[in-house]
Design an enzyme around this catalytic site. Sequence first.
Site, PDB file in Angstrom:
ATOM      1  N   SER A 182       1.227  -1.259   0.019  1.00 22.68           N
ATOM      2  CA  SER A 182       0.430   0.456   0.044  1.00 22.68           C
ATOM      3  C   SER A 182       0.773   1.182   0.219  1.00 22.68           C
ATOM      4  O   SER A 182       2.383   1.398   0.299  1.00 22.68           O
ATOM      5  CB  SER A 182      -1.420   0.113   0.905  1.00 22.68           C
ATOM      6  OG  SER A 182       0.246   0.370   2.322  1.00 22.68           O
ATOM      7  N   ASP A 199      -0.983  -0.897  -3.478  1.00 23.80           N
ATOM      8  CA  ASP A 199      -2.493  -1.166  -3.402  1.00 23.80           C
ATOM      9  C   ASP A 199      -2.315  -0.438  -3.640  1.00 23.80           C
ATOM     10  O   ASP A 199      -2.651   0.576  -2.866  1.00 23.80           O
ATOM     11  CB  ASP A 199      -2.019  -2.160  -2.216  1.00 23.80           C
ATOM     12  CG  ASP A 199      -3.893  -2.798  -1.671  1.00 23.80           C
ATOM     13  OD1 ASP A 199      -4.476  -2.628  -2.310  1.00 23.80           O
ATOM     14  OD2 ASP A 199      -3.624  -2.813  -0.557  1.00 23.80           O
ATOM     15  N   SER A 250     -10.523 -11.149   4.106  1.00 24.25           N
ATOM     16  CA  SER A 250      -9.346 -11.683   5.033  1.00 24.25           C
ATOM     17  C   SER A 250     -11.060 -12.594   6.163  1.00 24.25           C
ATOM     18  O   SER A 250     -11.906 -11.914   5.994  1.00 24.25           O
ATOM     19  CB  SER A 250      -9.352 -10.960   6.043  1.00 24.25           C
ATOM     20  OG  SER A 250      -7.793 -10.636   5.566  1.00 24.25           O
ATOM     21  N   GLY A 280     -10.909  -6.646   0.633  1.00 21.47           N
ATOM     22  CA  GLY A 280     -11.374  -6.544   1.949  1.00 21.47           C
ATOM     23  C   GLY A 280     -11.373  -8.526   2.293  1.00 21.47           C
ATOM     24  O   GLY A 280     -12.745  -8.784   2.697  1.00 21.47           O
ATOM     25  N   ASP A 310      -4.549  -9.136   3.696  1.00 21.83           N
ATOM     26  CA  ASP A 310      -3.818  -8.198   4.469  1.00 21.83           C
ATOM     27  C   ASP A 310      -4.151  -8.478   5.874  1.00 21.83           C
ATOM     28  O   ASP A 310      -3.004  -8.836   6.924  1.00 21.83           O
ATOM     29  CB  ASP A 310      -3.883  -6.722   4.454  1.00 21.83           C
ATOM     30  CG  ASP A 310      -3.152  -5.983   4.667  1.00 21.83           C
ATOM     31  OD1 ASP A 310      -2.106  -6.626   5.827  1.00 21.83           O
ATOM     32  OD2 ASP A 310      -2.701  -4.476   5.358  1.00 21.83           O
ATOM     33  N   GLY A 355     -10.397  -4.267   6.931  1.00 26.55           N
ATOM     34  CA  GLY A 355      -9.785  -4.128   8.101  1.00 26.55           C
ATOM     35  C   GLY A 355     -10.489  -5.715   8.969  1.00 26.55           C
ATOM     36  O   GLY A 355     -11.338  -6.860   8.238  1.00 26.55           O
TER      37      GLY A 355
HETATM   38  P1  13P Z   1      -8.583  -7.376   4.185  1.00 23.91           P
HETATM   39  O1  13P Z   1      -8.818  -6.109   5.661  1.00 23.91           O
HETATM   40  O2  13P Z   1     -10.477  -8.831   4.155  1.00 23.91           O
HETATM   41  O3  13P Z   1      -7.176  -7.561   4.706  1.00 23.91           O
HETATM   42  O4  13P Z   1      -8.613  -6.077   2.993  1.00 23.91           O
HETATM   43  C1  13P Z   1      -7.106  -6.208   2.273  1.00 23.91           C
HETATM   44  C2  13P Z   1      -6.879  -5.692   0.919  1.00 23.91           C
HETATM   45  O5  13P Z   1      -8.053  -5.423   0.593  1.00 23.91           O
HETATM   46  C3  13P Z   1      -6.617  -4.898   0.797  1.00 23.91           C
HETATM   47  O6  13P Z   1      -6.284  -4.181  -0.422  1.00 23.91           O
HETATM   48  O1  G3H Z   2      -6.604  -1.823   1.909  1.00 18.51           O
HETATM   49  C1  G3H Z   2      -6.221  -1.676   2.580  1.00 18.51           C
HETATM   50  C2  G3H Z   2      -5.235  -2.388   2.716  1.00 18.51           C
HETATM   51  O2  G3H Z   2      -5.226  -2.807   3.979  1.00 18.51           O
HETATM   52  C3  G3H Z   2      -3.608  -1.533   3.091  1.00 18.51           C
HETATM   53  O3  G3H Z   2      -4.118  -0.798   4.091  1.00 18.51           O
HETATM   54  O4  G3H Z   2      -3.187   1.083   4.125  1.00 18.51           O
HETATM   55  O5  G3H Z   2      -3.286   0.898   6.357  1.00 18.51           O
HETATM   56  O6  G3H Z   2      -1.407  -0.885   4.383  1.00 18.51           O
HETATM   57  P1  G3H Z   2      -2.317   0.285   5.170  1.00 18.51           P
HETATM   58 ZN    ZN Z   3      -8.324  -3.310  -0.414  1.00 15.72          ZN
END
Ligand code: 13P
Ligand code: G3H
Ligand code: ZN
Length: 327
Positions: A57, A94, A226, A224, A268, A191
Amino acid sequence: MAYNYKDLGLSNTKEMFKKANENGYAVPAFNFNNMEQAMAIVEACAEMGSPVILQCSKGAMDYMGEYMVPMLAKAAVDYVKLSGSDIPVALHLDHGSSFEIAKKCIDCGFSSVMIDGSHHPYEENIAVSKQVVEYAHSKDVTVEAELGVLAGIEDEVKADGHIYTNPDEVEDFVSKTGVDSLAIAIGTSHGAHKFKPGDDPKLRLDILEEIERRIPGFPIVLHGSSAVPAQYVEMIKKYGGTIKDAIGIPDSELRKATKSAVAKINVDTDGRLAFTGAVRKALAEKPGEFDLRKYLGPAKEEMKAYYKTKIVDVFGSEGAYKKANVK
Ligand code: 13P
Ligand code: G3H
Ligand code: ZN
């Protein structure tokens, strides 16, 4: 330093997605923020013979620095070769929020970028996505864009509710922008707090189906995704952390999606939870420990083990390429 991703041994996502869609699996896109996470991701994928997208990211870029990120990706490529595996490795931005950020990443060695114009009005989203595509394609870098809005926090942007992707827009968007893959909103969210205990977490697979009908064979991306595993929520709480009870996306819902045109799934939060749980456990069990390898090492191993199960239970990408020789 300026690098071309090909000189680092990285791959763009074109062939990865084609092969994934032809064979009914999805490519894991795991976020990393440090060396241990990068190692966990690449080792897990090489040992499973799964293609991998190392996902970074803007926040992760700011944290590690533009000099470190391409070198960690190059190290991942070297590791794959030395391990006897032949999995392709992509380095992907990302949620790039502007043309300038995407260009900076392309110029320092990324093989793939996301331009996330999903919070802009439709025409603006098209314009910025097209601008990124023109620059990226001149360097053979692949581009992901997004239509629809996920609930939750993405980098600095917070959305309170879902705006599901409108299938009527996808054909027009893809043909006007020339993007290589499309992230859609069908009920996943960013998240740890996706659903509350007692909710029945379901994805709008009917919307996915309709999108697939409008742009057959086009690579679709799910963000998203997870699962927010209960064992890591418990581990964090047991060893002194605080986290609200939360529920993520069930593996079974995602597994259904990988059988369709979904070619990439982003994870993530799960890696963060596994890593944090394991660090807390190691430090709580040995309060006198200050050799950081003694708590970061177990955290890396925990994240790696979890991602290996995810490759089997969700992505279905095990054995798509040669596996690493593990003794
Ligand atoms: P999660 O927060 O569900 O892991 O999603 C990660 C994501 O979409 C990163 O772009
Ligand atoms: O979608 C977002 C990712 O989980 C990245 O999160 O910007 O805290 O690295 P971050
Ligand atoms: Zn994302």
